[in-house]
Write an enzyme that holds these catalytic residues in place. Structure first.
Site, short mmCIF file in Angstrom:
data_model
loop_
_atom_site.label_atom_id
_atom_site.label_comp_id
_atom_site.label_asym_id
_atom_site.label_seq_id
_atom_site.Cartn_x
_atom_site.Cartn_y
_atom_site.Cartn_z
N SER A 62 0.79 -1.24 0.00
CA SER A 62 0.00 0.00 0.00
C SER A 62 0.82 1.29 0.00
O SER A 62 0.25 2.36 -0.22
CB SER A 62 -0.93 0.03 1.20
OG SER A 62 -2.15 -0.56 0.86
N LYS A 65 0.41 3.41 -3.01
CA LYS A 65 -0.78 4.25 -3.24
C LYS A 65 -0.42 5.74 -3.31
O LYS A 65 -1.10 6.52 -3.97
CB LYS A 65 -1.83 3.98 -2.15
CG LYS A 65 -2.44 2.56 -2.24
CD LYS A 65 -3.36 2.26 -1.09
CE LYS A 65 -4.25 1.04 -1.27
NZ LYS A 65 -3.67 -0.28 -1.16
N TYR A 190 -2.52 -2.45 -10.72
CA TYR A 190 -2.57 -2.33 -9.26
C TYR A 190 -1.73 -3.45 -8.59
O TYR A 190 -0.89 -3.18 -7.73
CB TYR A 190 -4.04 -2.38 -8.79
CG TYR A 190 -4.19 -2.42 -7.30
CD1 TYR A 190 -4.13 -1.24 -6.55
CD2 TYR A 190 -4.38 -3.62 -6.61
CE1 TYR A 190 -4.25 -1.27 -5.17
CE2 TYR A 190 -4.50 -3.65 -5.23
CZ TYR A 190 -4.44 -2.48 -4.53
OH TYR A 190 -4.54 -2.51 -3.16
N TYR A 242 -4.02 2.88 7.97
CA TYR A 242 -5.28 2.11 8.02
C TYR A 242 -6.21 2.71 9.08
O TYR A 242 -6.18 3.91 9.33
CB TYR A 242 -5.00 0.62 8.29
CG TYR A 242 -4.02 0.01 7.31
CD1 TYR A 242 -4.30 0.01 5.94
CD2 TYR A 242 -2.83 -0.54 7.73
CE1 TYR A 242 -3.41 -0.56 5.04
CE2 TYR A 242 -1.94 -1.11 6.82
CZ TYR A 242 -2.24 -1.11 5.49
OH TYR A 242 -1.37 -1.66 4.59
N VAL A 260 1.09 -3.84 3.73
CA VAL A 260 0.93 -5.13 4.42
C VAL A 260 2.15 -6.04 4.35
O VAL A 260 2.19 -7.06 5.03
CB VAL A 260 -0.30 -5.95 3.94
CG1 VAL A 260 -1.59 -5.37 4.42
CG2 VAL A 260 -0.28 -6.17 2.45
N1 GLU Z 1 -1.77 -5.43 -2.45
C1 GLU Z 1 -2.43 -5.33 -1.19
C2 GLU Z 1 -3.93 -5.53 -1.32
O1 GLU Z 1 -4.53 -5.00 -2.20
C3 GLU Z 1 -2.10 -4.01 -0.58
C4 GLU Z 1 -2.76 -3.84 0.75
C5 GLU Z 1 -1.96 -3.03 1.72
O2 GLU Z 1 -0.74 -3.00 1.72
O3 GLU Z 1 -2.63 -2.40 2.55
O4 GLU Z 1 -4.54 -6.21 -0.57
#
Ligand code: GLU
Length: 306
Positions: A62, A65, A190, A242, A260
Site C-alpha cells: 500500500s 498508493k 494495481y 489504516y 501489508v
Molecule cells: N496489495 C495489497 C492488497 O490489495 C495491498 C494492501 C496493503 O498493503 O494495505 O490487498
C-alpha cells in the site's frame, strides 16, 4: 549520537515483533521472516542513518498508493481525481467493501484504501499496463536516483491469483461508473505496482523527497509539485496507517503510509524521511515493531508535527 539513538530504539522495538504476525492473505507474503526489522533515516542535508535489516527487499504494497496518487493528479488534475475518489478517512479496514455501496454518489472514501487506489490506477495515463507501470517506476527512480526497480513476480502472481476481494471492489466500481477503463488491466497495474520491490533505505529516500516538498535534495529541482506533495502528506496523516491512523497521529504525529508487507514510509516535513521494514503486523495491518519504533523516535527527536 542520533545513530546510537536509532540503534537503541530499533533494538527495543525488535522485542515487539513476536507479538505480531506476517500477512498471509497474499500467500507469498507469508514466507517473510517475522523477526526482521530495519530502519533508515534520511535527513534533508543528505545524512543517512541506518539500523538493522535495511537492505532486505520487500514489496511496497500500500505504500505504492502515494505514488499512483501523485501521477494521477499530475495526469488529470485534482478536480478530476477528487470527483471520483473522496478525501475522507474511514474507520473501516483497507479492503472494506461496505461503504462503496452505502455512500452516494458511489465513490471510494479516499485514495489510501484499496478501492480508492484501484480507482486511482484507472486514471494513470499510458497506452498499456507496461507503459503505465514504467511511469510509476520512473517516478520512483527520479525520487531515489536508483534505476533498477523491479516487480517481485512471485508476490505479483500470488496476489493476482487470490484477489477476489479486490476484484469485487473493482467490478462494483466499474458498474457504478467510477472506473472507466478495462477492469482486468487496471487490476493488473494495481497488483504489479503493489509488488514493486524496495528496501527501507529506498523508502527513506522516497520519504525525504516528500519531506522536502517534492524537491530533489541535491539539485533543488522539483520532482513532485509542492501542492501534490502536500496532499500526499495530508492523506498520510488522515488515512495512511489504516484504521489506526488517528491513534498513530496522536502517538507519533508523523505523516506515514503503511503496507501489508511490513513497510512504513514516514515523512517529517522539512526534516527527514524514514523507511521502516518489519513484516510482523498488528491487528490493523501495520508493522507492530515499526509503529513502536516510530513512536519512540518521535518522542526522542520531537518529530510530531502537532
Ligand atoms: N496489495 C495489497 C492488497 O490489495 C495491498 C494492501 C496493503 O498493503 O494495505 O490487498
Amino acid at each position: 549520537m542520533a545513530h546510537k539513538q536509532l540503534q537503541d530504539a530499533l533494538a527495543e522495538a525488535a522485542t515487539h515483533t513476536r507479538h505480531g504476525a506476517v500477512a498471509s492473505y497474499i500467500p507469498e507474503l507469508a514466507k517473510q521472516d517475522p523477526d526482521r526489522l530495519g530502519a533508515c533515516v534520511c535527513l534533508l542535508d543528505g545524512t543517512v542513518l541506518t539500523a538493522g535489516d535495511v537492505d532486505i527487499p520487500f514489496t511496497l504494497q500500500s505504500i505504492s498508493k502515494i505514488f499512483t496518487l501523485i501521477l494521477a493528479i499530475c495526469d488529470r488534475g485534482t478536480d478530476y481525481v477528487f470527483q471520483r475518489v473522496g478525501k475522507e478517512p474511514t474507520g473501516d479496514p483497507f479492503n472494506s467493501i461496505v461503504k462503496l455501496e452505502t455512500i452516494k454518489p458511489h465513490k471510494p472514501l479516499n485514495p489510501m484504501i484499496n478501492a480508492g487506489a484501484i480507482a486511482v490506477c484507472d486514471m494513470i495515463a499510458g497506452s498499456s499496463v507496461e507503459e503505465r507501470l514504467e511511469r510509476i517506476m520512473n517516478l520512483l527512480s527520479r525520487m531515489t536516483g536508483m534505476q533498477d526497480f523491479r516487480v517481485n513476480e512471485e508476490v505479483y502472481r500470488s496476489e493476482k491469483l487470490t484477489a477476489d476481494r479486490n476484484r469485487a471492489l473493482a467490478y462494483f466500481m466499474k458498474d457504478s461508473g467510477v472506473l472507466t477503463g478495462d477492469v482486468e488491466e487496471t487490476l493488473d497495474l494495481y497488483f504489479r505496482h503493489c509488488a514493486i520491490e524496495v528496501t527501507s533505505r529506498e523508502v527513506a529516500q522516497l520519504a525525504v523527497v516528500l519531506a522536502a516538498d517534492g524537491k530533489d535534495l541535491q539539485t533543488g529541482v522539483s520532482i513532485i509539485p509542492r501542492d501534490v506533495a502536500r496532499i500526499c502528506k495530508t492523506f498520510m496523516v488522515t488515512c495512511g496507517m489504516y484504521n489506526a491512523s488517528g491513534e498513530f497521529a496522536i502517538e507519533a504525529g508523523i505523516p506515514a503510509k503503511s503496507g501489508v508487507a511490513g513497510g512504513i514510509m514516514a515523512t517529517v516535513p522539512n526534516r527527514m524521511g524514514i523507511g521502516v521494514y518489519g513484516p510482523a503486523l498488528d491487528d490493523k495491518g501495520n508493522s507492530i515493531a515499526g509503529v513502536r519504533l516510530l513512536e519512540s523516535l518521535s518522542e526522542i527527536w520531537n518529530l510530531s508535527i502537532f
